[in-house]
Structures are given as structure tokens and as C-alpha cells.
Design a protein around this motif. Structure first.
Motif, PDB file in Angstrom:
ATOM      1  N   VAL A 252      -1.575 -12.560  -8.034  1.00 38.51           N
ATOM      2  CA  VAL A 252      -0.873 -13.389  -7.058  1.00 38.51           C
ATOM      3  C   VAL A 252      -0.782 -12.627  -5.740  1.00 38.51           C
ATOM      4  CG1 VAL A 252       1.268 -14.592  -6.515  1.00 38.51           C
ATOM      5  CG2 VAL A 252       0.451 -14.516  -8.877  1.00 38.51           C
ATOM      6  N   ASN A 253      -1.235 -13.245  -4.683  1.00 36.40           N
ATOM      7  CA  ASN A 253      -1.198 -12.616  -3.362  1.00 36.40           C
ATOM      8  C   ASN A 253       0.252 -12.375  -2.944  1.00 36.40           C
ATOM      9  OD1 ASN A 253      -1.428 -11.978  -0.566  1.00 36.40           O
ATOM     10  ND2 ASN A 253      -3.373 -13.081  -0.493  1.00 36.40           N
ATOM     11  N   SER A 254       0.553 -11.145  -2.519  1.00 35.09           N
ATOM     12  CA  SER A 254       1.928 -10.779  -2.181  1.00 35.09           C
ATOM     13  C   SER A 254       2.419 -11.442  -0.902  1.00 35.09           C
ATOM     14  CB  SER A 254       2.038  -9.258  -2.024  1.00 35.09           C
ATOM     15  OG  SER A 254       1.240  -8.804  -0.937  1.00 35.09           O
ATOM     16  N   GLY A 255       1.513 -11.705   0.019  1.00 34.97           N
ATOM     17  CA  GLY A 255       1.908 -12.270   1.308  1.00 34.97           C
ATOM     18  C   GLY A 255       2.077 -11.233   2.403  1.00 34.97           C
ATOM     19  N   ILE A 256       1.843  -9.957   2.086  1.00 31.08           N
ATOM     20  CA  ILE A 256       1.939  -8.910   3.112  1.00 31.08           C
ATOM     21  C   ILE A 256       0.945  -9.167   4.245  1.00 31.08           C
ATOM     22  CG2 ILE A 256       1.335  -6.481   3.516  1.00 31.08           C
ATOM     23  CD1 ILE A 256       2.929  -5.694   1.167  1.00 31.08           C
ATOM     24  N   GLY A 257      -0.178  -9.771   3.909  1.00 34.28           N
ATOM     25  CA  GLY A 257      -1.174 -10.062   4.925  1.00 34.28           C
ATOM     26  C   GLY A 257      -0.703 -11.041   5.980  1.00 34.28           C
ATOM     27  N   ASP A 258       0.409 -11.726   5.716  1.00 38.30           N
ATOM     28  CA  ASP A 258       0.951 -12.672   6.695  1.00 38.30           C
ATOM     29  C   ASP A 258       1.838 -11.992   7.734  1.00 38.30           C
ATOM     30  OD1 ASP A 258      -0.312 -14.728   5.330  1.00 38.30           O
ATOM     31  OD2 ASP A 258       1.424 -15.082   4.022  1.00 38.30           O
ATOM     32  N   VAL A 259       2.100 -10.699   7.559  1.00 38.82           N
ATOM     33  CA  VAL A 259       2.916  -9.942   8.519  1.00 38.82           C
ATOM     34  C   VAL A 259       1.954  -9.158   9.421  1.00 38.82           C
ATOM     35  CG1 VAL A 259       4.770  -8.263   8.813  1.00 38.82           C
ATOM     36  CG2 VAL A 259       4.721  -9.729   6.770  1.00 38.82           C
TER      37      VAL A 259
ATOM     38  N   SER B  98      -2.821  -4.930   7.482  1.00 39.86           N
ATOM     39  CA  SER B  98      -3.908  -4.080   6.992  1.00 39.86           C
ATOM     40  C   SER B  98      -3.622  -3.512   5.604  1.00 39.86           C
ATOM     41  CB  SER B  98      -4.153  -2.927   7.966  1.00 39.86           C
ATOM     42  OG  SER B  98      -4.591  -3.417   9.213  1.00 39.86           O
ATOM     43  N   LEU B  99      -2.352  -3.411   5.221  1.00 41.64           N
ATOM     44  CA  LEU B  99      -2.016  -2.893   3.895  1.00 41.64           C
ATOM     45  C   LEU B  99      -2.385  -3.873   2.793  1.00 41.64           C
ATOM     46  CD1 LEU B  99       1.461  -1.249   4.638  1.00 41.64           C
ATOM     47  CD2 LEU B  99      -0.778  -0.143   4.469  1.00 41.64           C
ATOM     48  N   ALA B 100      -2.662  -5.130   3.153  1.00 38.14           N
ATOM     49  CA  ALA B 100      -3.147  -6.099   2.175  1.00 38.14           C
ATOM     50  C   ALA B 100      -4.648  -5.952   1.954  1.00 38.14           C
ATOM     51  CB  ALA B 100      -2.826  -7.522   2.622  1.00 38.14           C
ATOM     52  N   GLY B 101      -5.292  -5.144   2.786  1.00 38.96           N
ATOM     53  CA  GLY B 101      -6.690  -4.800   2.560  1.00 38.96           C
ATOM     54  C   GLY B 101      -6.772  -3.541   1.702  1.00 38.96           C
TER      55      GLY B 101
ATOM     56  N   SER C 289      -4.907  16.811  -2.824  1.00 41.06           N
ATOM     57  CA  SER C 289      -5.415  16.722  -4.199  1.00 41.06           C
ATOM     58  C   SER C 289      -5.941  15.340  -4.565  1.00 41.06           C
ATOM     59  CB  SER C 289      -4.321  17.134  -5.189  1.00 41.06           C
ATOM     60  OG  SER C 289      -3.188  16.284  -5.061  1.00 41.06           O
ATOM     61  N   THR C 290      -5.407  14.274  -3.975  1.00 41.14           N
ATOM     62  CA  THR C 290      -5.885  12.929  -4.288  1.00 41.14           C
ATOM     63  C   THR C 290      -6.657  12.328  -3.117  1.00 41.14           C
ATOM     64  OG1 THR C 290      -3.760  11.956  -3.587  1.00 41.14           O
ATOM     65  CG2 THR C 290      -4.008  12.491  -5.918  1.00 41.14           C
ATOM     66  N   GLY C 291      -7.211  13.173  -2.269  1.00 38.29           N
ATOM     67  CA  GLY C 291      -8.000  12.696  -1.140  1.00 38.29           C
ATOM     68  C   GLY C 291      -9.153  11.823  -1.605  1.00 38.29           C
ATOM     69  N   GLY C 292      -9.393  10.728  -0.911  1.00 39.87           N
ATOM     70  CA  GLY C 292     -10.458   9.799  -1.288  1.00 39.87           C
ATOM     71  C   GLY C 292      -9.984   8.647  -2.148  1.00 39.87           C
ATOM     72  N   SER C 293      -8.719   8.678  -2.593  1.00 40.68           N
ATOM     73  CA  SER C 293      -8.190   7.558  -3.372  1.00 40.68           C
ATOM     74  C   SER C 293      -8.026   6.329  -2.478  1.00 40.68           C
ATOM     75  CB  SER C 293      -6.837   7.923  -3.996  1.00 40.68           C
ATOM     76  OG  SER C 293      -6.994   8.877  -5.019  1.00 40.68           O
ATOM     77  N   ILE C 294      -8.159   5.165  -3.088  1.00 33.79           N
ATOM     78  CA  ILE C 294      -8.062   3.901  -2.357  1.00 33.79           C
ATOM     79  C   ILE C 294      -7.058   3.006  -3.070  1.00 33.79           C
ATOM     80  CG2 ILE C 294      -9.349   1.875  -1.571  1.00 33.79           C
ATOM     81  CD1 ILE C 294     -11.851   3.631  -1.585  1.00 33.79           C
ATOM     82  N   GLN C 295      -6.299   2.255  -2.299  1.00 32.03           N
ATOM     83  CA  GLN C 295      -5.290   1.383  -2.880  1.00 32.03           C
ATOM     84  C   GLN C 295      -5.117   0.135  -2.017  1.00 32.03           C
ATOM     85  OE1 GLN C 295      -4.129   4.931  -2.504  1.00 32.03           O
ATOM     86  NE2 GLN C 295      -4.411   4.404  -0.352  1.00 32.03           N
ATOM     87  N   THR C 296      -4.413  -0.850  -2.576  1.00 33.95           N
ATOM     88  CA  THR C 296      -4.088  -2.066  -1.840  1.00 33.95           C
ATOM     89  C   THR C 296      -2.705  -2.551  -2.232  1.00 33.95           C
ATOM     90  OG1 THR C 296      -4.794  -4.337  -1.337  1.00 33.95           O
ATOM     91  CG2 THR C 296      -5.114  -3.587  -3.596  1.00 33.95           C
ATOM     92  N   LEU C 297      -2.036  -3.203  -1.284  1.00 36.87           N
ATOM     93  CA  LEU C 297      -0.760  -3.857  -1.565  1.00 36.87           C
ATOM     94  C   LEU C 297      -0.920  -5.384  -1.591  1.00 36.87           C
ATOM     95  CD1 LEU C 297       1.849  -1.813   0.540  1.00 36.87           C
ATOM     96  CD2 LEU C 297       1.230  -1.577  -1.863  1.00 36.87           C
ATOM     97  N   LYS C 298      -2.153  -5.855  -1.646  1.00 35.10           N
ATOM     98  CA  LYS C 298      -2.393  -7.293  -1.644  1.00 35.10           C
ATOM     99  C   LYS C 298      -1.744  -7.962  -2.853  1.00 35.10           C
ATOM    100  CE  LYS C 298      -6.019 -10.815  -1.485  1.00 35.10           C
ATOM    101  NZ  LYS C 298      -7.463 -11.096  -1.271  1.00 35.10           N
TER     102      LYS C 298
ATOM    103  N   SER D 157      13.950  -8.534   2.872  1.00 32.37           N
ATOM    104  CA  SER D 157      14.405  -7.138   2.849  1.00 32.37           C
ATOM    105  C   SER D 157      13.325  -6.164   3.310  1.00 32.37           C
ATOM    106  CB  SER D 157      14.867  -6.760   1.442  1.00 32.37           C
ATOM    107  OG  SER D 157      13.804  -6.893   0.511  1.00 32.37           O
ATOM    108  N   ARG D 158      12.104  -6.688   3.548  1.00 34.28           N
ATOM    109  CA  ARG D 158      10.956  -5.867   3.973  1.00 34.28           C
ATOM    110  C   ARG D 158      10.657  -4.768   2.950  1.00 34.28           C
ATOM    111  NH1 ARG D 158      14.501  -6.011   7.899  1.00 34.28           N
ATOM    112  NH2 ARG D 158      14.903  -3.768   7.717  1.00 34.28           N
ATOM    113  N   VAL D 159      10.639  -5.142   1.675  1.00 35.07           N
ATOM    114  CA  VAL D 159      10.402  -4.192   0.584  1.00 35.07           C
ATOM    115  C   VAL D 159       9.219  -4.661  -0.248  1.00 35.07           C
ATOM    116  CG1 VAL D 159      11.329  -3.231  -1.562  1.00 35.07           C
ATOM    117  CG2 VAL D 159      12.796  -3.404   0.452  1.00 35.07           C
ATOM    118  N   ALA D 160       8.278  -3.743  -0.488  1.00 38.51           N
ATOM    119  CA  ALA D 160       7.142  -3.999  -1.378  1.00 38.51           C
ATOM    120  C   ALA D 160       7.265  -3.097  -2.593  1.00 38.51           C
ATOM    121  CB  ALA D 160       5.822  -3.741  -0.653  1.00 38.51           C
TER     122      ALA D 160
END
Length: 289
Positions: free
Chosen positions: A100-107, A112-115, A124-133, A141-144
Motif C-alpha cells: 500500500v502506497n504510504s502517500g509520502i510522495g504527495d508531500v 523523493s523519499l518515496a523513491g 559499514s552499510t554504504g551502498g544500501s538502498i531503501q524506500t519509504l514508499k 503528525s508528520r511521522v513515518a
């Protein structure tokens, strides 16, 4: 049949029987062909939706994915037909769960955090990739909230955070984090230029292994132990494509850890720092499943 027994009526009956037998055989052959074709299509569909996993991936409930298709499996695949792993089933996620899309991309300030964002640095974890989508987002409350490797309760957040593919340590840590419901809570400021990152867990997994406890994250690690924060790097910029991640250990001052930069937009198109992807991220990466 004896020749003397064949009359016009019996001859007609025999011809009808032969015709009936031929029709039955024809229909049977067509049905068998339809079944074979159906089996082929079913096998093809399963092959497409369930790519083969090696022994390590099956045993540790992880998957090694190529960097080249990152946008597809991290941002575009909704997991609506993805089979659940054993670890997910043990944590009460027994059926496929559509992301389910979080909706962060609408802010606009943090869209960009939804990408897909890359940890660009030498840590130590350089190169890791993540998304908040696919995280849980409360715009009031502006909390993810993100279960880093998945866990109990809510949506099964798997495949949203990458780690090195050939690390035995991360095979263990991914599953330990999943059992502890290791999560990040992102609390954004009113102008969205700063985020405080809190660590949450259930702390019961160590005494319950090898069976993971079905408990959500209920404990917040005190800031006197570890504190993380992210500040938008570009002065005067509010698009969220470049963040400076800082860390504080045991109450000490914040120190630079890495830059978090956008490499793919929410729709899977290349992001502002896409060119850094090949430089900092490995060709293959490991995710929970």
C-alpha cells in the motif's frame, strides 16, 4: 458381424456407433489438449511469479536481486501475488499482501523519499538502498514508520531495504531484525528539512528463538544510547533529494555518517543522483522476503 446379420437397420446402427465413438475420441483429444495447454500456461505463470531461489535464499528467507532491475522490484512491484516466505508465515503473514502506497510522495518537500534512496558513503552499510514508499505515514503528525526487514503486525514490509549479498553476518542480522520487529520511526519537522530517526523493537526475540515472537515493536531505544538525524543538505532546497545523515553514540555530539541521495523517483524513473548508483551500490543486493 456375420454377413447374414447385417440388415439396413443394423448397418445404420453400426455406423451410428462408429460415429459416436469417433466424436467421443475427438472430444477427449481436444479436452486433453486443452488440459495440456492449461498446465503449460499454469507452469509458465508460476515460473514468472516465483523465480527460482538457491538454497541460501530458501533457508534464510532472503532474495538476491540485481541492481539493474531495482526500480521494478523495490518501487513498482506491489507484491499482490508474491508467495510468502516461511519467516513471514511464522510472523502471521500467511497470505500474499498487496503493498500500500504510504502517500509520502504527495508531500513535495520529502517526495523523493518515496523513491529509492542510496546511502552514499564509506560507512559499514554504504551502498544500501531503501524506500519509504510502502511505509506507514501519518501526515498530521508528520511521522513515518518502517519495519526495516519485516516483522509482526501491520503490513509485511519486506524487500524495502538492501544489504550486501555475500555477507553471512547480514543473513543472521536480517532475520534477527525481523524477529525483533526492528523498525525506524521518522519524525519530521514542520518545514520537513529535518527528521529525527528513532529505533524501535520488541526485545523479546532473543529469549524466544528459534520461534519468533508475534509481537510488534513496543520499545524505543533511548537517545542517550543512539540517536540518528537527517537534514536536507542543499541550502534553500526543499525537494528532499539529498540528506545528510548524522549519528550520536552514548550521548555524544552528532557526527557525519553519510549522504542519503535519490537514485530513482517514485514512478521508477531515474532520480537526481542516479549516476551514483553504479559507483556505490553493488551489482547484486540482498533483501528480506
Amino acid at each position: 458381424f456375420p454377413r447374414c446379420a447385417i440388415t439396413p437397420l443394423s448397418r445404420l446402427t453400426i455406423q451410428s456407433a462408429y460415429s459416436l465413438q469417433y466424436d467421443v475420441l475427438q472430444r477427449g483429444g481436444s479436452r486433453r489438449r486443452r488440459l495440456r495447454n492449461s498446465d503449460t500456461r499454469y507452469h509458465h505463470d508460476r515460473t514468472m511469479s516465483e523465480p527460482s531461489l538457491n538454497c541460501k535464499e530458501k533457508c534464510f528467507c532472503v532474495a538476491v536481486k540485481p541492481r539493474s532491475s531495482l526500480a521494478q522490484w523495490m518501487l513498482l512491484d506491489d507484491h499482490s501475488t508474491k508467495p510468502q516466505s516461511l519467516a513471514q508465515k511464522l510472523l502471521c503473514h500467511c497470505k500474499p499482501e498487496q503493498r500500500v502506497n504510504s502517500g509520502i510522495g504527495d508531500v513535495p518537500q520529502i517526495a523523493s523519499l518515496a523513491g529509492a534512496t542510496l546511502q552514499r558513503g564509506e560507512h559499514s552499510t554504504g551502498g544500501s538502498i531503501q524506500t519509504l514508499k510502502w511505509s506507514t505515514w501519518d501526515p498530521d503528525s508528520r511521522v513515518a514508520h518502517l519495519e526495516v526487514f519485516g516483522g509482526y503486525g501491520g503490513s509485511s514490509h519486506t524487500g524495502q531495504w538492501t544489504e550486501p549479498p555475500d555477507s553471512c553476518l547480514w543473513l543472521f542480522l536480517i532475520n534477527l531484525g525481523r524477529c525483533c520487529d526492528y523498525s525506524y520511526r521518522f519524525e519530521f519537522s514542520e518545514d520537513y528539512r529535518r527528521a529525527e530517526i528513532l529505533i524501535e523493537a520488541n526485545l523479546c526475540c532473543c529469549c524466544c528463538l528459534p520461534v519468533p515472537p508475534c509481537l510488534p515493536a513496543w520499545f524505543v531505544l533511548p537517545g542517550s544510547c543512539v540517536r540518528f538525524e537527517a537534514i536536507q543538505a542543499d541550502e534553500g532546497s526543499n525537494d528532499g533529494t539529498n540528506w545528510v545523515r548524522q549519528s550520536s553514540i552514548c550521548g555524544g555530539d552528532f557526527e557525519y555518517t553519510y549522504n542519503l541521495v535519490e537514485v530513482y523517483k517514485e514512478d521508477g524513473s531515474p532520480g537526481r543522483f542516479h549516476a551514483d548508483l553504479a559507483t556505490y551500490a553493488p551489482a547484486s543486493m540482498m533483501i528480506s522476503r
